[in-house]
Enzyme design. Sequence first.
Site, PDB file in Angstrom:
ATOM      1  N   HIS A  72      47.811   9.028  22.422  1.00  0.00           N
ATOM      2  CA  HIS A  72      48.371  10.356  22.647  1.00  0.00           C
ATOM      3  C   HIS A  72      47.531  11.121  23.665  1.00  0.00           C
ATOM      4  CE1 HIS A  72      49.801   9.180  18.632  1.00  0.00           C
ATOM      5  NE2 HIS A  72      50.863   9.919  18.901  1.00  0.00           N
TER       6      HIS A  72
ATOM      7  N   ASP B 299      28.428  -1.155  38.374  1.00  0.00           N
ATOM      8  CA  ASP B 299      28.664  -0.991  39.809  1.00  0.00           C
ATOM      9  C   ASP B 299      27.417  -0.484  40.524  1.00  0.00           C
ATOM     10  OD1 ASP B 299      30.324  -0.750  42.233  1.00  0.00           O
ATOM     11  OD2 ASP B 299      30.093   1.407  41.901  1.00  0.00           O
TER      12      ASP B 299
END
Length: 354
Positions: free
Chosen positions: A77, A126
Amino acid sequence: MSELSHVDNEGRARMVDVSAKDDTTRIAVAAGELRTTAEVVALVRADNMPKADVLSTARIAGIAGAKKTSELIPLCHQLALSSVRVEFGFTGTAITIEATAKTKGPTGVEMEALTAVAVAGLTLHDMVKAVDPAATLTDVRLLTKEGGKHGHWERPATPEQPETTIPQQDDENASAGAVAGEEFSEDTEPEFDAVERSAVVLVSSTGVAAGTRVDTTGPVLVEWLADLGFSVRGPLVYADDDIEYGLADALRFEPALVISTGGTGASPTDATPEATLALLERELPGVAEAIRQRGTAKFPLAALSRGVAGLAGRSVIVNLPGSPGGVEDGIAVLEPLLDHLLAQVAGGGSHDNG
């Protein structure tokens, strides 16, 4: 056997209808870690990676990830998040990640907390891959959740992955060497149910935070408080230089009691009393002095402890020395006082003797 909530009677995926549920304060805490090399850990801690400001970048990514959870996980949701916090810590060969998400609504925020950890961890990868392309994001897991008709849930502790020791019916987590993160927040409601007696155990030790020493005091305090019926969070472990962040972290759920251990001596790095005094609205000098006197009766050097005690809002903060003996003295002094003290701070209790 419990059924999967996101599958209908015909086996098709569905979005759960939560319109009939009451709005309650929902909190979830998740964790994970990026396993890498000691070299990378040292570079990140020194902010010396080729891609600079590693932790700030990963923190912002984690917060952004939490806010985008419903777009990434198809049956989640959309939630109006009131707070997301992402924190990092270090071991010898890993960067630990902890995320706390909060909302007030009809459904929980577990996926938002987990997504924050995952996105922050991927961002860390990363940022460090130029030095360690083999870095591994692992152990992404839910630690605790609060709110809704089921109340509190906590991940069961295991010998390999200790979390928090609590009484059977109660509460929450541990984070080694955590460094306080930034958060966005528009909500200042208490994080714990007011009927619970919640406590946080905080350890100030650069060695324990770095993984070069064993914590011999935090677990003792957690076990003692749990036996007294407290809902305990911790032990949270912070390096001496980061203890002010540790105290802020400890107080963010507005617990009834915060007990710190370590960082009370005369060493240049011992900063727990100063960090505590900056938060106190009223001191409890008699409590700190009683702990000192009990220790000095057996060990004269206990007089060097500069620990303080006092009130920050309705939270009682007590500094204990970082030795097993100092913690033992603190427990002996505090145990007969706690019920009366906490009742008074909460607005009740007898005032005949206090």
